[in-house]
Design a protein around this motif. Structure first.
Motif, PDB file in Angstrom:
ATOM      1  N   LYS A 299     -27.295 -19.972 -37.182  1.00 24.17           N
ATOM      2  CA  LYS A 299     -27.077 -19.463 -35.812  1.00 24.17           C
ATOM      3  C   LYS A 299     -28.417 -19.203 -35.126  1.00 24.17           C
ATOM      4  N   PRO A 300     -29.021 -20.267 -34.596  1.00 30.71           N
ATOM      5  CA  PRO A 300     -30.336 -20.081 -33.995  1.00 30.71           C
ATOM      6  C   PRO A 300     -30.242 -19.182 -32.745  1.00 30.71           C
ATOM      7  N   PRO A 301     -31.342 -18.447 -32.471  1.00 31.45           N
ATOM      8  CA  PRO A 301     -31.279 -17.490 -31.349  1.00 31.45           C
ATOM      9  C   PRO A 301     -31.145 -18.205 -30.002  1.00 31.45           C
ATOM     10  N   VAL A 302     -30.390 -17.586 -29.139  1.00 29.72           N
ATOM     11  CA  VAL A 302     -30.184 -18.129 -27.795  1.00 29.72           C
ATOM     12  C   VAL A 302     -30.603 -17.056 -26.784  1.00 29.72           C
ATOM     13  N   ILE A 303     -31.469 -17.438 -25.865  1.00 34.18           N
ATOM     14  CA  ILE A 303     -31.903 -16.505 -24.812  1.00 34.18           C
ATOM     15  C   ILE A 303     -31.222 -16.924 -23.514  1.00 34.18           C
ATOM     16  N   SER A 304     -30.530 -15.982 -22.907  1.00 37.32           N
ATOM     17  CA  SER A 304     -29.816 -16.344 -21.674  1.00 37.32           C
ATOM     18  C   SER A 304     -30.561 -15.805 -20.459  1.00 37.32           C
TER      19      SER A 304
END
Lengths: 185, 622, 384
Positions: C250-255
């Protein structure tokens, strides 16, 4: 300086490149022949007699020309109980198939009790002529002849009286995979 | 693996089974039994091979107390009660013996009954050891681990036929009726299985009525409970019993799988045909127990018909032991040639040596041919097999240049190499079955035949070159060989070196081609590839040095003599690194042996060359 | 010495020829070979500790290598000298005569071989293709190149090769990338441990409890798990701490402003001109054992550019060659719900040269042997 040598070397390298380019551009490789599966591996069925609950006796060879499902079961075996109605449905839906349900129960009463407890729809279907319920006296057919020690087991027998496959345990009797298997018998 | 396994198995054997009342008579003929096929380690082999390998694994020898291995096997599977008392486990490590609480005796051979307590005690230790990397274990730890593995294998053998053997039970007459047994017929697990459900129901009823205390039961109820318990015990002990695969799987012929009797019962793999075979095994077991030679012979003959034709060849192979026998003849030939040359005489010594050599080559070649037939693949697929192959081709090549030079030097070389390489092979052969199946990447006849054979011939040719170079050095240093002979030997040496280069270089390149076909890269700097390249470079160096005048004939000869060490490093040494696609893991003995060999060669060649250069110097001044 | 010098336009060739002749001398080879053998031995033994790939880079693929305190010419240097020596010998000093035919051919073959090696070193691209059964793939992942990648939807915004990454590396915001990213910790091979309480500030799950630590490089290069811990500075100044590594499920996601930016460490990907779908992967075992006797993948190749689609079987020792790419059965994964096949994909413009060279070299050696044997026989007959 050996001009000839230089030319030969250059020619070899150019030839190599041309070959590489030609190979790179080549089309799909030739098709590999598909392999045929042999049906000849099927072992013939041994000869034995079956006595149905209603007293009729049959020789197993009587059923040649139709698909036979030889099912080993018992009323005390949980997966057999789950599987039983499915098998009955399957047998009732086809007329090219005979279901022989060979029970390992110790006495006839247990089988009759079990059958009596079935839903009415199943009881109706049980009356079809291509379903034979039988009891294996002394486990002679199940254990001595077929070496079946874990129930349920079903042997798929083709129209020529040869054993094609054994299904150990309950399975999806109504599914596509089984239909495909039956069509090959 | 349950923690109570060993005691459980012992218990089972000693208390459940009726032992034989009779000693086995001499009339029981094991020749057909030895041919019965079994699937083991991925191939079908005769019981003879299987028995030998198992016995060697446990005891280090292929016979037990003068009897053949198949005899021991029959005893183990048909009469486990007697077998568990036989001293078949060899425990060489003193610490392990101490750990297991065993008495010291002249030959460290122990019976299973003596080991069980100790095995149970040390089981927690072994569990820990199993999780560790094999390279970090001490000698004692490895020995303990091996002993446990062997004991486990042994228990599988013991229980293989527990379903058919007569049980030590008394069956109340009520149950006898239900079982439809004739009086005097022994009860086996399989026959008791018929009343299995009834027994269970009866026992449940008894427990419901009287609780679980057997002292409150009637004799009938007690016997019933015992029967039920015995069936359960035997079943439990038989879990995962998959070693003795003697029954072909009728339902899955494509995979070529054979099944063990217990596996057949418990995994639903039985069929009418397998029932017939099991019946034959039952007859066999009864014939053994009751000492009936006739019944034994007919049952074992019937079962042996399952064997493919090649199995009788394997029996012959086992009996003759072609490579061990060839070694003896090579050694004899070498000694006789040496004797002839040092005494300066020819005649019958040489004739005898030549005949011995011929026999040796026929045996070695025959052994390899047999392996090709038995394994149905080219002869070289493992390191051991490459040694066998070089052990044939090197003497053969030496014989070739013997015919050229005609001074018996070639014969001597052949004898030396046959013996040396044969000894090397012998030291590697004691791990049981040397006829192994190959992994997927080696599953290609074409490349096994081309690259592997080419490179192995290259090794052989390099060794012949090296040995001839040694002969030249020794001849010149000791002054025993005249200049004419030396000159022709040197010329032959040049040709040999070139041929060696041809095969080695071609083999190396073919290896690259194979790698390109299989893994997508022609050269990967894998240790084995580097090793082959090393030999090629060394040969190029020496050959070019001579041609270009950089090195003297003496240095060339010395350099070619040293090829033996280079070949040793490339062939055996790289495997010790434990790296790359060709590694076989570190074998300590080989490492030190190789080092000692390299040192020896350095000193020998150095000393000889020094002596020769001194001689040449004194000749120049003279 | 040839008399080229007589003609003035050829006068330039005199120093060249002399130079060439010097370079062609066999003493160069004589001194070169021991160096090569020494390098071979040292480089092979080193593989035990640093692994095949690292040893290859250090010893055989370099110009200079330090063996302990001693500088030593690397594989490329030695091969370079060798090639020049051999070329000069071949061009300047090899007269074609029947007697020398064998040797000249062999030398010629070796030149072609080394040339092939150069072509391979320069043009070869290797990678692997992972295909789950029933699915298809047309992107080849590199075996060794790893990148730090920032993606928005399917668009790659930033891709930094791992060689450039280090503690403190900064990625500045751009028109497409609405935040600054600073690498706080970079490890080529990371070991995961529990994050202690005092370092949890600013982290959110899973980074709050998981910490990356620098670990020693594994000799097997593919096993090295590259990862980074980084800080993202949004436009309003908030600092977010995240981590990601090769293979992180689950790679990090920046919104930001409704767009999602995913940050991953992945092997460099290259597209290939066709897609491969896996119909069935089979592993055959030697009966009664756990040892594999064969692997095969039944695939279908779909080439949209050429409007061609065909089935094929790729097995161990039997690759598929199509459009300059060769696909090999290299590995598999049967541990999940579906079988996965792993195919090695190689593109190598120099692949034909070793084959050509092998034939020439073998021919040369055989001819040389025959000539030598015939000469010996002639001499012996003459002597009689």
């Amino acid at each position: 300086m050996k001009q000839l040598n230089l030319i030969v070397l250059a020619l070899a390298i150019v030839a190599g490149f041309l070959l590489t380019i030609w190979l790179d551009d080549s089309g799909p490789p030739a098709q590999q022949a598909a392999q045929q599966s042999t049906q000849d591996n099927r072992a013939p069925l041994p000869v034995f007699d079956i006595t149905a609950l209603d007293g009729n006796t049959y020789k197993i060879s009587d059923f040649k020309g139709k698909i036979v499902l030889l099912n080993f079961w018992a009323s005390w075996c949980a997966p057999c109980v789950v599987e039983f109605p499915k098998l009955v449905e399957l047998a009732a839906s086809r007329d090219d198939l005979i279901l022989i349900a060979l029970s390992n129960d110790i006495d006839k009463d247990k089988i009759e009790n079990f059958l009596a407890k079935q839903p009415d729809a199943i009881k109706e279907k049980l009356k079809s002529s291509n379903i034979i319920i039988s009891r294996d006296e002394g486990k002679k057919i199940t254990e001595d002849l077929f070496q079946t020690y874990k129930l349920p087991e079903t042997i798929l027998i083709d129209r020529k009286g040869r054993m094609a496959e054994k299904i150990v345990g309950d399975t999806d009797w109504t599914g596509e995979e089984l239909k495909a298997k039956l069509s090959k018998l | 693996m349950t923690i109570r396994l060993f005691l459980h198995s012992l218990f089972l054997v000693l208390f459940c089974f009726a032992g034989t009342a009779f000693a086995k008579s001499e009339d029981i003929d094991l020749s057909a039994f030895a041919q019965i096929p079994i699937l083991h380690d991925g191939r079908i082999k005769p019981l003879d091979t299987f028995a030998r390998n198992e016995l060697i694994r446990f005891s280090g020898k292929s016979t037990f107390e003068g009897q053949s291995a198949v005899n021991w096997l029959a005893e183990t599977i048909f009469d486990p009660v007697a077998s568990v008392r036989q001293n078949i486990f060899k425990i060489e490590n003193g610490n392990v013996r101490h750990l297991l609480g065993l008495e010291e005796r002249k030959k460290p051979l122990y019976a299973f009954t003596e080991l069980t307590t100790g095995l149970e005690k040390t089981f927690p230790t072994v569990e820990q050891l199993m999780g560790k990397d094999a390279k970090t274990l001490s000698g004692e730890q490895k020995a303990l681990l091996t002993l446990h593995e062997n004991a486990l294998e042994y228990t599988q053998l013991l229980r293989s036929f527990s379903l058919l053997l007569p049980l030590n039970v008394s069956i109340p007459s009520e149950w006898q009726e239900k079982l439809d047994m004739t009086a005097g017929e022994p009860a086996t697990y399989l026959s008791l299985k018929k009343i299995d459900t009834q027994l269970e129901q009866q026992i449940l009823a008894i427990i419901k009525k009287k609780g679980e205390n057997p002292t409150r039961y009637t004799p009938f109820e007690q016997q019933t409970a015992v029967l039920g318990w015995q069936i359960k015990t035997i079943e439990q002990a038989a879990q995962n019993n998959t070693l003795f695969r003697v029954i072909p799987n009728d339902w899955d012929k494509k995979s070529g799988e054979w099944i063990a009797p217990w596996d057949m019962i418990s995994s639903g793999k039985g069929s009418p045909r397998s029932a017939e075979y099991l019946k034959l095994w039952q007859d066999l077991a009864m014939a053994w127990q009751l000492n009936k030679p006739q019944e034994w012979s007919s049952a074992s003959l019937e079962l042996s018909y399952l064997a493919p034709g090649t199995l009788s060849l394997e029996l012959l192979y086992n009996q003759i032991g072609p490579f061990q026998s060839a070694l003896i003849f090579f050694a004899v030939s070498f000694l006789f040639t040496l004797l002839a040359l040092s005494l300066g005489r020819s005649g019958w010594l040489i004739k005898f040596s030549a005949i011995s050599m011929l026999v040796a080559i026929v045996l070695q070649g025959g052994g390899l041919a047999a392996r090709i037939i038995l394994l149905d693949r080219p002869p070289v697929g493992t390191l051991y097999e490459s040694i066998l192959f070089v052990g044939l081709v090197a003497p053969l090549f030496a014989i070739l240049f013997e015919r050229k030079l005609k001074n018996h030097i070639g014969l001597l070389c052949a004898g030396l190499m046959g013996t040396g390489i044969g000894l090397l092979g012998l030291s590697m052969a004691d791990e049981g079955d040397t006829m192994k199946v190959l992994t997927a990447v080696l599953n290609t006849r074409f490349w096994l035949t081309t690259h592997v054979l080419c490179i192995t011939i290259g090794y052989g040719w390099c060794l012949v070159t090296s040995v001839l170079a040694h002969m030249i050095l020794i001849g010149e240093a000791t002054g025993k060989t005249d200049n004419e002979t030396l000159k022709s030997m040197r010329h032959s040496l040049g040709t040999l070196a070139l041929t060696a280069l041809l095969f080695t270089a071609t083999g190396t390149i073919l290896g690259g081609v194979w790698a390109d076909q299989s893994w997508g890269r022609f050269w990967g700097w894998d240790p084995k590839e580097n090793g082959a390249l090393l030999i090629t470079l060394w040969l190029i160096w020496i050959i070019h040095g001579k041609v270009a005048g950089q090195i003297s004939p003496l240095v060339q000869t010395a350099g070619l003599a040293f090829v033996s060490v280079i070949v040793g490093i490339a062939w055996i040494g790289v495997n010790l690194l434990g790296v790359g696609l060709h590694s076989y893991g570190f074998i300590e003995g080989l490492f030190w042996g190789l080092g000692a060999f390299a040192l020896f060669e350095l000193m020998l060649i150095g000393a000889l060359s020094f002596r020769i250069s001194q001689k040449e110097a004194s000749h120049e001044t003279a | 010495m040839e008399n080229w010098g007589k003609q003035s336009p050829m006068s330039l060739f005199i120093p060249l020829t002399r130079f060439g002749n010097r370079l062609a001398r066999p003493d160069i080879l004589f001194w070169l070979l021991p160096f090569m053998m020494a390098l071979l031995i040292v480089g092979t033994i080193a593989q035990k500790t640093i692994g095949l790939y690292a040893a290859q880079e250090k010893f055989f693929g370099s110009w200079l290598v330090m063996i302990g305190p001693v500088p030593f010419p690397g594989g490329l240097t030695l091969m370079g000298i060798f090639l020049i020596n051999l070329l000069c010998k071949f061009i300047f000093k090899s007269d074609w005569s029947w007697a020398k035919l064998g040797t000249i051919l062999s030398h010629f073959g070796v030149i072609v071989l080394v040339f092939g090696g150069v072509m391979t070193a320069v043009t070869s691209k290797e990678g692997f293709l992972i295909i789950p059964q029933g699915e298809s793939n047309s992107y080849v992942e590199d075996y060794h190149e790893r990148n730090l990648v920032v993606r928005e939807a399917d668009k790659v915004l930033v891709a930094v090769p791992h060689e450039q990454l280090k503690d403190g590396y900064k990625i500045a915001a751009t028109n497409d990338l609405p935040f600054d990213l600073t690498v706080d910790k970079y490890c080529f091979n990371c070991a995961i441990s529990r994050r202690p309480e005092n370092l949890q500030d600013g982290w959110e799950r899973p980074g709050k409890f998981m910490m990356l630590n620098k670990a020693e490089a594994d000799p097997q290069d593919e096993k090295n798990m590259t990862g980074v811990e980084f800080s993202v500075f949004e436009k309003d100044g908030t600092k977010l701490k995240r981590l990601t590594f090769d293979g992180f499920p689950k790679p990090p996601v920046i919104s930001v402003d409704g767009k999602d930016y995913k940050i991953t460490i992945e092997r460099a990907k290259r597209p290939i001109p066709f897609s491969v779908s896996l119909e069935e992967f089979t592993r055959t075992l030697h009966p009664g054992t756990e040892m594999a006797s064969a692997f095969s993948s039944k695939i279908v190749v779909e080439d949209k550019e050429r409007n061609v689609s065909f089935p094929a079987t790729i097995e161990m020792n039997e690759p598929l060659r199509y459009r300059g790419l060769t696909l090999y059965q290299s590995s598999f994964d049967l541990s999940g719900e579906k079988p996965y096949t792993i195919l090695t994909v190689v593109e190598n413009k120099g692949r034909i040269f070793p084959y050509l060279a092998s034939i020439i070299i073998a021919l040369g050696l055989i001819i040389h042997l025959i000539i030598r044997i015939r000469n010996t026989a002639k001499r012996e007959n003459a002597a009689k």
